[in-house]
Structures are given as structure tokens and as C-alpha cells.
Design a protein around this motif. Sequence first.
Motif, PDB file in Angstrom:
ATOM      1  N   GLU A 206      79.901  27.268 -60.810  1.00  0.00           N
ATOM      2  CA  GLU A 206      80.463  28.386 -61.584  1.00  0.00           C
ATOM      3  C   GLU A 206      79.840  28.430 -62.978  1.00  0.00           C
ATOM      4  O   GLU A 206      79.504  29.506 -63.492  1.00  0.00           O
ATOM      5  CB  GLU A 206      81.985  28.275 -61.673  1.00  0.00           C
ATOM      6  CG  GLU A 206      82.622  29.493 -62.320  1.00  0.00           C
ATOM      7  CD  GLU A 206      84.135  29.535 -62.181  1.00  0.00           C
ATOM      8  OE1 GLU A 206      84.786  30.110 -63.073  1.00  0.00           O
ATOM      9  OE2 GLU A 206      84.659  29.006 -61.185  1.00  0.00           O
TER      10      GLU A 206
ATOM     11  N   ASP B  94      78.251  21.903 -61.100  1.00  0.00           N
ATOM     12  CA  ASP B  94      79.276  22.921 -61.311  1.00  0.00           C
ATOM     13  C   ASP B  94      78.654  24.301 -61.141  1.00  0.00           C
ATOM     14  O   ASP B  94      78.077  24.855 -62.080  1.00  0.00           O
ATOM     15  CB  ASP B  94      79.878  22.780 -62.714  1.00  0.00           C
ATOM     16  CG  ASP B  94      81.101  23.661 -62.907  1.00  0.00           C
ATOM     17  OD1 ASP B  94      81.172  24.736 -62.267  1.00  0.00           O
ATOM     18  OD2 ASP B  94      81.983  23.284 -63.695  1.00  0.00           O
TER      19      ASP B  94
ATOM     20  N   TYR C 224      78.523  27.052 -53.100  1.00  0.00           N
ATOM     21  CA  TYR C 224      77.688  27.450 -54.233  1.00  0.00           C
ATOM     22  C   TYR C 224      77.644  28.957 -54.397  1.00  0.00           C
ATOM     23  O   TYR C 224      77.726  29.470 -55.509  1.00  0.00           O
ATOM     24  CB  TYR C 224      76.264  26.925 -54.053  1.00  0.00           C
ATOM     25  CG  TYR C 224      76.088  25.490 -54.485  1.00  0.00           C
ATOM     26  CD1 TYR C 224      76.907  24.934 -55.456  1.00  0.00           C
ATOM     27  CD2 TYR C 224      75.108  24.691 -53.920  1.00  0.00           C
ATOM     28  CE1 TYR C 224      76.754  23.618 -55.844  1.00  0.00           C
ATOM     29  CE2 TYR C 224      74.944  23.366 -54.305  1.00  0.00           C
ATOM     30  CZ  TYR C 224      75.772  22.837 -55.277  1.00  0.00           C
ATOM     31  OH  TYR C 224      75.613  21.548 -55.655  1.00  0.00           O
TER      32      TYR C 224
ATOM     33  N   THR D 118      79.875  31.238 -53.477  1.00  0.00           N
ATOM     34  CA  THR D 118      81.165  31.751 -53.938  1.00  0.00           C
ATOM     35  C   THR D 118      81.390  31.452 -55.409  1.00  0.00           C
ATOM     36  O   THR D 118      81.792  32.331 -56.197  1.00  0.00           O
ATOM     37  CB  THR D 118      82.301  31.126 -53.100  1.00  0.00           C
ATOM     38  OG1 THR D 118      82.070  31.420 -51.719  1.00  0.00           O
ATOM     39  CG2 THR D 118      83.643  31.681 -53.511  1.00  0.00           C
ATOM     40  N   GLN D 119      81.098  30.213 -55.820  1.00  0.00           N
ATOM     41  CA  GLN D 119      81.401  29.821 -57.197  1.00  0.00           C
ATOM     42  C   GLN D 119      80.363  30.325 -58.197  1.00  0.00           C
ATOM     43  O   GLN D 119      80.701  30.705 -59.324  1.00  0.00           O
ATOM     44  CB  GLN D 119      81.560  28.305 -57.277  1.00  0.00           C
ATOM     45  CG  GLN D 119      82.772  27.812 -56.494  1.00  0.00           C
ATOM     46  CD  GLN D 119      83.112  26.369 -56.772  1.00  0.00           C
ATOM     47  OE1 GLN D 119      82.660  25.777 -57.739  1.00  0.00           O
ATOM     48  NE2 GLN D 119      83.923  25.786 -55.913  1.00  0.00           N
TER      49      GLN D 119
END
Length: 213
Positions: free
Chosen positions: A106, A104, A143, A145-146
Motif C-alpha cells: 500500500e 508494504d 500486492y 489489491t493493496q
Amino acid sequence: VYFMAPNTTPTRYIQQDGPAFEKAIKALDPTVEVKFVNAGGDSNQQLAQANAAIAAGAKALVVVAADPNTSAGLLQAAEQAKVQVIGYENPPVKGTLFAQVIFDPEKVGAQQATYFAEQVTSGKLGAKPVKIARQYGNKGDVYTTQMLAGQNKVLDPLISSGDIQVVCEDYIKDWAPDNATKATEQCLTKTQNGVGAFLGFYDGITAGIIAAL
């Protein structure tokens, strides 16, 4: 099964992920042959490798996209040939995936920024505003962007309040340490060394930053 690495930087896909993947596949079924290809950071090269793999009878492609923004052709070719594609880490986009293996990003970005924000608010990075330079991953990667979204959730309030002043921002092509070094040198020249701290996306980028410092 073809394991399709994007480039040689970072080295993890060649030295760690690829061998670990082959070991796991062999544990599941020793008769499965695993082949490795590397796109050298070239999306067109990766498409050619995918077409060659399909022609050679590949049953599945495990793909870390060399450039997610231009990966639609690879997914289309695989779909037409009825070959399943598993996106790994930075996956190909704009097409059909059988599955995607990813952490994850973000949450990771938020975790990074939370630690960094603590250094700012505690005064460990000096008087406010703390002038910072931010280095991200390859532009357009999932990766990047988040992780950036996660970082911004934490850092935007400190930027708005004036506790942090961002003096340089750079996307680091291929997440490569040598590109991080170049970006750091350019930032130090631009700011006349007026940077209180650098915040990089992962240890390869920060190693590049340290080399310049």
C-alpha cells in the motif's frame, strides 16, 4: 525446504529470489536441502507440486502463490500433513501460514501515485484533463489489491476534480510484460491513441507498455 515459484514471469523468482533464498538457507544450516519448483502460472499444478513435496518429506514450503484466489487447497494439504507454509511476496490465502514475507504494497502504491500526481499537477504531462491508462498486477493478488488502494488514495482526488481522466484500466495476468503489451495495444486502438500517459505497477509491466508504444 521447497521454494515454490508461481511462474516464469516475472523472471525474478528464478533468477534472483530463488538463488538468494538458497544462499541464505545454506548460511543458516548447510545440511538443509533446498528444492525449486515452478507452477507455470497454474494453481492446480502448484497444488500437485505441494502434495509431491509433502510426500517427499518436505519440512517447509515457501510459496509464491500462482493464484492466491485458489490456493486454499495447498494450505489445507500442508496443514493436514503438519508442514509449515511461509508465504512469500504474493502469498497463498484462505488458510494457515506460519509466516509471511512481504513489503508494504500500500505504501509503495501511494509512493508511485505521489510521483505520478506531481507530473500531472506540474503540467509535465500536458494540459488537463490528462488522459491516462492504468495497468495493475494479477487480479486478486495481495500486492495488486493493496498497491491499488495506495494509488487510489492519492489519485482519486485528481480523478474527482477532473485533472485526470482514466480512459483504460486493465489487470495484467501473471504481471507478464507480453500481457501488458497486448493491453496497451487494445487501449491505443480503443482510444485512437488518445492517451497522455500510462501508469504501470512495476518495471516488467511498464516494459510491456513501452514495447507497444
